[in-house]
Design an enzyme around this catalytic site. Structure first.
Site, PDB file in Angstrom:
ATOM      1  N   LYS A   1      -4.885 -22.663  23.732  1.00 31.80           N
ATOM      2  CA  LYS A   1      -5.772 -22.956  22.608  1.00 31.80           C
ATOM      3  C   LYS A   1      -6.825 -21.891  22.312  1.00 31.80           C
ATOM      4  O   LYS A   1      -7.533 -21.984  21.309  1.00 31.80           O
ATOM      5  CB  LYS A   1      -6.480 -24.287  22.865  1.00 31.80           C
ATOM      6  CG  LYS A   1      -7.551 -24.228  23.953  1.00 31.80           C
ATOM      7  CD  LYS A   1      -8.255 -25.566  24.183  1.00 31.80           C
ATOM      8  CE  LYS A   1      -9.380 -25.419  25.204  1.00 31.80           C
ATOM      9  NZ  LYS A   1      -9.996 -26.652  25.610  1.00 31.80           N
TER      10      LYS A   1
ATOM     11  N   HIS B   1     -15.673 -19.019  36.449  1.00 27.31           N
ATOM     12  CA  HIS B   1     -15.439 -19.431  35.067  1.00 27.31           C
ATOM     13  C   HIS B   1     -16.198 -18.435  34.194  1.00 27.31           C
ATOM     14  O   HIS B   1     -17.138 -17.793  34.651  1.00 27.31           O
ATOM     15  CB  HIS B   1     -15.958 -20.863  34.883  1.00 27.31           C
ATOM     16  CG  HIS B   1     -15.516 -21.514  33.614  1.00 27.31           C
ATOM     17  ND1 HIS B   1     -16.268 -21.472  32.463  1.00 27.31           N
ATOM     18  CD2 HIS B   1     -14.402 -22.230  33.315  1.00 27.31           C
ATOM     19  CE1 HIS B   1     -15.629 -22.147  31.511  1.00 27.31           C
ATOM     20  NE2 HIS B   1     -14.495 -22.612  31.986  1.00 27.31           N
TER      21      HIS B   1
ATOM     22  N   LYS C   1     -11.239 -29.254  39.564  1.00 26.01           N
ATOM     23  CA  LYS C   1     -12.248 -28.297  39.106  1.00 26.01           C
ATOM     24  C   LYS C   1     -13.254 -29.010  38.212  1.00 26.01           C
ATOM     25  O   LYS C   1     -12.865 -29.783  37.341  1.00 26.01           O
ATOM     26  CB  LYS C   1     -11.553 -27.174  38.317  1.00 26.01           C
ATOM     27  CG  LYS C   1     -12.486 -26.175  37.692  1.00 26.01           C
ATOM     28  CD  LYS C   1     -11.721 -25.242  36.754  1.00 26.01           C
ATOM     29  CE  LYS C   1     -12.650 -24.519  35.809  1.00 26.01           C
ATOM     30  NZ  LYS C   1     -13.465 -25.417  34.987  1.00 26.01           N
TER      31      LYS C   1
ATOM     32  N   LYS D   1     -11.294 -34.623  32.052  1.00 28.67           N
ATOM     33  CA  LYS D   1     -11.785 -34.716  30.677  1.00 28.67           C
ATOM     34  C   LYS D   1     -12.083 -36.171  30.400  1.00 28.67           C
ATOM     35  O   LYS D   1     -11.377 -37.036  30.943  1.00 28.67           O
ATOM     36  CB  LYS D   1     -10.740 -34.177  29.696  1.00 28.67           C
ATOM     37  CG  LYS D   1     -10.334 -32.725  29.926  1.00 28.67           C
ATOM     38  CD  LYS D   1     -11.372 -31.733  29.457  1.00 28.67           C
ATOM     39  CE  LYS D   1     -10.996 -30.300  29.841  1.00 28.67           C
ATOM     40  NZ  LYS D   1     -11.886 -29.265  29.368  1.00 28.67           N
TER      41      LYS D   1
ATOM     42  N   ASP E   1     -15.870 -29.205  35.105  1.00 31.93           N
ATOM     43  CA  ASP E   1     -15.946 -28.491  33.823  1.00 31.93           C
ATOM     44  C   ASP E   1     -17.241 -27.676  33.778  1.00 31.93           C
ATOM     45  O   ASP E   1     -18.148 -27.881  34.576  1.00 31.93           O
ATOM     46  CB  ASP E   1     -15.811 -29.467  32.646  1.00 31.93           C
ATOM     47  CG  ASP E   1     -14.885 -28.888  31.578  1.00 31.93           C
ATOM     48  OD1 ASP E   1     -15.009 -27.676  31.293  1.00 31.93           O
ATOM     49  OD2 ASP E   1     -14.037 -29.613  31.054  1.00 31.93           O
ATOM     50  N   GLU E   2     -17.301 -26.740  32.833  1.00 36.94           N
ATOM     51  CA  GLU E   2     -18.402 -25.769  32.862  1.00 36.94           C
ATOM     52  C   GLU E   2     -19.765 -26.393  32.594  1.00 36.94           C
ATOM     53  O   GLU E   2     -20.774 -25.907  33.098  1.00 36.94           O
ATOM     54  CB  GLU E   2     -18.132 -24.622  31.879  1.00 36.94           C
ATOM     55  CG  GLU E   2     -18.039 -24.998  30.401  1.00 36.94           C
ATOM     56  CD  GLU E   2     -16.667 -25.531  29.995  1.00 36.94           C
ATOM     57  OE1 GLU E   2     -15.749 -25.517  30.836  1.00 36.94           O
ATOM     58  OE2 GLU E   2     -16.529 -25.976  28.842  1.00 36.94           O
TER      59      GLU E   2
HETATM   60  C1  CAP Z   1      -9.792 -25.923  29.760  1.00 39.98           C
HETATM   61  C2  CAP Z   1     -11.269 -25.712  29.946  1.00 39.98           C
HETATM   62  C3  CAP Z   1     -11.653 -24.292  30.399  1.00 39.98           C
HETATM   63  C4  CAP Z   1     -11.184 -23.155  29.493  1.00 39.98           C
HETATM   64  C5  CAP Z   1     -11.999 -21.902  29.663  1.00 39.98           C
HETATM   65  C6  CAP Z   1     -12.050 -26.054  28.679  1.00 39.98           C
HETATM   66  O1  CAP Z   1      -9.499 -27.257  29.375  1.00 39.98           O
HETATM   67  O2  CAP Z   1     -11.731 -26.584  30.952  1.00 39.98           O
HETATM   68  O3  CAP Z   1     -13.052 -24.286  30.452  1.00 39.98           O
HETATM   69  O4  CAP Z   1      -9.867 -22.876  29.793  1.00 39.98           O
HETATM   70  O5  CAP Z   1     -11.475 -20.848  28.919  1.00 39.98           O
HETATM   71  O6  CAP Z   1     -13.165 -26.557  28.856  1.00 39.98           O
HETATM   72  O7  CAP Z   1     -11.600 -25.721  27.585  1.00 39.98           O
HETATM   73  P1  CAP Z   1      -8.060 -27.642  28.774  1.00 39.98           P
HETATM   74  P2  CAP Z   1     -10.831 -19.552  29.608  1.00 39.98           P
HETATM   75  O8  CAP Z   1      -7.051 -27.403  29.864  1.00 39.98           O
HETATM   76  O9  CAP Z   1      -8.199 -29.131  28.449  1.00 39.98           O
HETATM   77  O10 CAP Z   1      -7.825 -26.828  27.563  1.00 39.98           O
HETATM   78  O11 CAP Z   1      -9.899 -20.029  30.676  1.00 39.98           O
HETATM   79  O12 CAP Z   1     -10.153 -18.815  28.505  1.00 39.98           O
HETATM   80  O13 CAP Z   1     -11.975 -18.794  30.187  1.00 39.98           O
HETATM   81 MG    MG Z   2     -13.827 -26.154  30.735  1.00 45.93          MG
END
Ligand code: CAP
Ligand code: MG
Length: 412
Positions: free
Chosen positions: A310, A269, A177, A151, A179-180
């Site tokens: 969250k 994801h 990993k 992050k 991020d998306e």
């Molecule tokens: C988590 C995360 C993931 C989410 C996806 C984000 O970051 O990288 O993409 O968990 O949701 O971008 O929010 P944090 P899910 O660990 O900083 O929260 O797993 O529900 O599909």
């Molecule tokens: Mg993410």
């Protein structure tokens, strides 16, 4: 053949054949419609019917679906196997989650669950590794595997991103990993990131003596994803990451096929899933999306955090159980718990979900007051403590990184 009318799709005495796909829907009829009418239209519009009564000349294959059960708002529909193209998830979804989602005959409609029959299911490959990744790729024994996503989500340079990966791996995590929304932008190009991260990965492996890997985000148009998967395999990584809802299932299937040749595992994801599953009375449930992901063949899938963290969750534990369940010998899927997790939540998370999972934390690693390496160590310590049945607070007494994390975030 007589005209095909809506009533022809309703038979409450019908018993589905074993080869039929049975779908359970939540249906709220439109104001001017009774339940039986609405439920017949669901079967009609999702199989071979239309709004007008049809006079069909000559004989055709009867591909009508049948609404065979209505209990309150829960409607069950059976679909004949011949309606479906083998091995094509887009075609299946055009039937069972297609036009019916927007029909005026229903106020709300949600595809809640599917009972997948053998002929259709086994026309897909399923996962190549499934939860076996924990010990086929890593040597995790009984513990969950762990991952972190740097992050801020985007904006880090390639050097910064790879350095964070190194810190996280050396700190004790198994997986870096992407991020998306990080794919191949100018500030951090895909090819450079892959090469630099894997070089750091090799260093971290040498230093720790543990296997490490990288979930690199190949998400793009299908041809580009296939090219990127080739690059990933050439450079000696074990995984690709795909955002399966935004790319679509046809693209996932193409990636799955290429990953068979390349021996790569797929981390799925699910960004945008909540557009389908967040409103409980409408759309497509996460349970069904998870079923589709397994059948198409992903190895790891985000399924939520069992109400910790969250993000809103739909029955993470029930979905995970389905992902592990027997499905004609098809491999299972490793659930990924992610979204607002930190070391203080790990004991409760494992209590709710068990150890056959991947635990992913972004903010909960890099937000550690002493930085990424300490945050990674704290997350790994929380996993090791929990698997050894030692309370986090007790383990923290001689594990300072965990102590700092618990002081900052607590255990809720
Ligand atoms: C988590 C995360 C993931 C989410 C996806 C984000 O970051 O990288 O993409 O968990 O949701 O971008 O929010 P944090 P899910 O660990 O900083 O929260 O797993 O529900 O599909
Ligand atoms: Mg993410």
């Amino acid at each position: 053949m007589p005209g095909i009318k809506y009533e022809d799709f309703l038979d409450l005495g019908y018993t589905p054949a074993e080869s039929e796909l049975v779908c359970t829907f939540h249906v709220e009829p439109a104001a001017d419609m009774d339940m039986e009418d609405a439920a017949s239209r669901v079967a009609s519009e999702s199989s071979n019917g239309t709004w007008a009564e049809l006079q069909v000349e000559g004989s055709i294959t009867d591909l009508s679906a049948t609404t065979f059960s209505i209990e309150g708002n829960e409607v069950k529909v059976a679909y004949p196997d011949a309606l479906f193209e083998d091995g094509s998830m887009p075609q299946v979804l055009s039937c069972i989650a297609g036009n019916i989602m927007g029909m005026k005959a229903v106020e709300r409609i949600r595809l809640l669950d599917c009972d997948w029959p053998e002929p259709l299911t086994t026309s897909f490959p399923g996962p190549q590794f499934g939860s076996g990744v924990r010990n086929e790729i890593f040597d995790a024994g009984e513990r969950p595997i762990t991952a972190t996503v740097p992050k801020p989500k985007v904006g880090l340079s390639t050097d910064q991103h790879a350095q964070i990966g190194y810190e996280a791996w050396v700190g004790g995590l198994d997986l870096l990993k992407d991020d998306e929304n990080l794919t191949d932008q100018e500030f951090n190009p895909f090819a450079d990131r892959l090469t630099q991260s894997l070089a750091m990965r090799d260093d971290a492996q040498d230093e720790t003596g543990e296997k490490k890997s990288y979930l690199v985000n190949i998400t793009a148009d299908t041809n580009t994803m296939l090219e990127r998967a080739d690059m990933v395999a050439e450079q000696g990584c074990e995984y690709v990451m795909v955002d399966v809802i935004t790319t679509g299932w046809g693209a996932v299937q193409s990636v799955r096929e290429r990953c068979e040749e390349l021996g790569l595992a797929i981390h799925a994801h699910r960004a945008m899933h909540a557009a389908f599953d967040r409103i409980p009375s409408h759309g497509v449930s996460m349970r069904v999306l998870a079923q589709i992901a397994r059948i198409c063949g992903v190895d790891q899938l985000h399924t939520g955090t069992a109400d910790l963290g969250k993000l809103e969750n739909e029955d993470t534990v029930g979905i995970n159980e389905w992902l592990y369940s027997d499905l004609y010998g098809m491999n299972d899927v490793l659930p990924v718990a992610s979204g607002g997790l930190h070391p203080g939540l790990v004991a409760e998370l494992i209590d709710r979900e068990g150890t056959n999972i991947c635990i992913q934390a972004g903010g909960g690693v890099h937000g550690h007051p002493d930085g990424t390496r300490a945050g990674a160590a704290a997350l790994r310590q929380s996993v090791d403590a929990t698997v050894a049945d030692i309370p986090l607070e007790a383990y923290a007494e001689d594990h300072p990184e965990l102590k700092v994390a618990l002081d900052k975030w607590g255990t809720e």
